[in-house]
Design a protein around this motif. Structure first.
Motif, short mmCIF file in Angstrom:
data_model
loop_
_atom_site.label_atom_id
_atom_site.label_comp_id
_atom_site.label_asym_id
_atom_site.label_seq_id
_atom_site.Cartn_x
_atom_site.Cartn_y
_atom_site.Cartn_z
N VAL A 63 35.92 47.99 45.66
CA VAL A 63 34.97 47.29 44.80
C VAL A 63 34.22 46.27 45.65
CG1 VAL A 63 34.62 45.84 42.76
CG2 VAL A 63 36.46 47.54 42.77
N LEU A 64 32.88 46.26 45.54
CA LEU A 64 32.07 45.25 46.22
C LEU A 64 31.82 44.10 45.25
CD1 LEU A 64 30.23 44.15 48.47
CD2 LEU A 64 28.38 45.54 47.51
N TYR A 65 32.19 42.89 45.69
CA TYR A 65 31.95 41.68 44.90
C TYR A 65 30.90 40.83 45.59
CZ TYR A 65 36.29 42.60 42.31
OH TYR A 65 37.27 43.16 41.53
N GLN A 66 30.09 40.17 44.77
CA GLN A 66 29.12 39.22 45.30
C GLN A 66 29.25 37.89 44.56
OE1 GLN A 66 25.50 40.75 46.82
NE2 GLN A 66 24.26 39.12 45.94
N ARG A 98 29.93 35.30 50.85
CA ARG A 98 29.38 35.53 49.51
C ARG A 98 29.41 37.01 49.13
NH1 ARG A 98 23.73 33.03 48.99
NH2 ARG A 98 24.08 33.66 46.81
N GLN A 99 29.90 37.84 50.01
CA GLN A 99 30.15 39.25 49.69
C GLN A 99 31.54 39.62 50.18
OE1 GLN A 99 26.87 41.41 51.56
NE2 GLN A 99 26.00 41.90 49.55
N ALA A 100 32.29 40.30 49.34
CA ALA A 100 33.63 40.73 49.71
C ALA A 100 33.86 42.15 49.19
CB ALA A 100 34.68 39.79 49.14
N VAL A 101 34.22 43.04 50.09
CA VAL A 101 34.60 44.40 49.72
C VAL A 101 36.11 44.41 49.60
CG1 VAL A 101 34.42 46.84 50.28
CG2 VAL A 101 32.67 45.25 51.09
N VAL A 102 36.62 44.58 48.39
CA VAL A 102 38.06 44.54 48.16
C VAL A 102 38.58 45.97 48.09
CG1 VAL A 102 39.92 43.79 46.64
CG2 VAL A 102 37.91 42.33 46.98
N VAL A 103 39.48 46.30 49.01
CA VAL A 103 40.13 47.61 49.06
C VAL A 103 41.57 47.42 48.60
CG1 VAL A 103 40.73 49.60 50.48
CG2 VAL A 103 38.68 48.25 51.02
N THR A 104 41.88 47.96 47.44
CA THR A 104 43.21 47.78 46.86
C THR A 104 43.98 49.09 46.90
OG1 THR A 104 42.30 46.12 45.35
CG2 THR A 104 44.49 46.99 44.84
N GLY A 105 45.04 49.14 47.70
CA GLY A 105 45.86 50.33 47.82
C GLY A 105 46.76 50.52 46.60
N SER A 111 34.04 36.65 37.64
CA SER A 111 35.24 35.81 37.59
C SER A 111 35.13 34.72 38.64
CB SER A 111 36.49 36.66 37.88
OG SER A 111 37.62 35.85 38.05
N PRO A 112 35.67 33.52 38.36
CA PRO A 112 35.65 32.44 39.36
C PRO A 112 36.41 32.82 40.63
CG PRO A 112 36.25 31.60 37.20
CD PRO A 112 36.28 33.08 37.10
N LEU A 113 37.44 33.67 40.48
CA LEU A 113 38.22 34.10 41.63
C LEU A 113 38.17 35.62 41.73
CD1 LEU A 113 41.41 31.88 41.20
CD2 LEU A 113 39.47 31.48 42.72
N LEU A 114 38.44 36.14 42.91
CA LEU A 114 38.47 37.59 43.09
C LEU A 114 39.73 38.14 42.43
CD1 LEU A 114 37.26 37.75 46.77
CD2 LEU A 114 36.11 38.79 44.81
N PRO A 115 39.58 39.05 41.47
CA PRO A 115 40.73 39.58 40.74
C PRO A 115 41.74 40.26 41.65
CG PRO A 115 38.68 40.18 39.66
CD PRO A 115 38.32 39.60 41.00
N GLY A 116 43.02 40.04 41.37
CA GLY A 116 44.09 40.71 42.09
C GLY A 116 44.51 40.06 43.38
N LEU A 117 43.81 38.99 43.79
CA LEU A 117 44.14 38.34 45.05
C LEU A 117 44.90 37.05 44.82
CD1 LEU A 117 40.81 38.78 47.07
CD2 LEU A 117 42.66 40.42 46.65
#
Length: 252
Positions: free
Chosen positions: A95-98, A77-84, A58-64
């Motif tokens: 989820v780890l995004y790159q 260029r790497q983001a670990v998204v922790v969604t409570g 996705s062009p953007l990080l989902p849920g943000l």
């Protein structure tokens, strides 16, 4: 210094807090504390694995939402998204995004625990909440040998978690592998470092660590096999961050 509290299974909890992780699942609130212990710091050079079970791009990080996205550094260029699951829930998903030419590519979705009382945007020592925000990931360590971390890795016997957690689960092995979350800490130091730039009252020692089957004191915990995957995947050249909070807060 740890203040003495009523017994009620708190002795083991106090010992757990002394290891340095403000996010460990302890039996009662207390100021996290720590200090460097003997150990070695290494940085292993291994190939970056392809994220496991790629599920989307996705062009953007989902849920943000725009406010959260605006806090992510441009060079990341790497983001670990922790969604409570909820503001007051100890359950979350990691989820780890790159970032690629096509946008943000997602890896596997891993179940996780966060703090007993959920999330807060004004974390204080001992409040049993995990801090909402975007934080750099620069340092790692653990009780066990480096599994192939690209981040500097500090191995030490001080990464020990005795006693039991909130639900009576044993804490042994919780600090086998940890990744320091740069909330109120000095980057480039061991996760056990006790420096607190915002002052001790704002807490600290917030880590990713091995899940022990219950809520944490403030950290985020995932299964040991997922901790090893994360350690091998995070690349300091990609300026990794963690984006963490309950779903509603992250959507802002």
């Amino acid at each position: 210094m740890i203040t003495r509290r009523p017994r009620a299974a708190l002795l083991a909890a106090s010992l757990f807090v002394l290891t340095g992780c403000g996010g460990g699942a302890v039996a009662s609130p207390g100021h996290p504390s720590g200090g460097d212990a003997a150990g070695t710091t290494t940085s292993a050079a291994v190939p970056i694995p392809t994220p496991t079970s790629q599920v989307s791009s996705s062009p953007l990080l989902p849920g943000l939402g725009p406010k959260t996205l605006g806090r992510i550094p441009a060079g990341t260029r790497q983001a670990v998204v922790v969604t409570g699951r909820g503001k007051n829930s100890p359950l979350s998903t990691v989820v780890l995004y790159q970032r690629t030419g096509a946008g943000w590519e997602a890896g596997a979705s891993w179940p996780a625990h966060n703090a007993l009382r959920g999330w807060t945007d004004q974390h204080m020592a001992g409040d049993l909440h995990s801090p909402i925000g975007v934080y750099e990931l620069t340092d790692a360590g653990g009780l066990l040998n480096d599994p192939g971390s690209r981040l500097p890795y500090h191995q030490s016997s001080a990464f020990t978690a005795p006693g039991t957690g909130f639900e009576g689960e044993p804490l042994a092995g919780a600090f086998d592998y940890v990744i320091a979350i740069n909330y109120n800490r000095t980057p480039g130091t061991s996760p056990l470092d006790w420096s607190r730039p915002l002052g001790s009252g704002r807490g600290g020692g917030i880590w990713f660590h091995v899940d022990h089957g219950g809520p944490t004191h403030g950290c985020v915990s995932i299964a040991a096999k997922h901790m090893k995957e994360l350690l091998r995947a995070l690349d300091p050249d990609l300026h990794p961050v963690v984006v963490m909070g309950d779903a509603a807060s992250l959507a802002h």
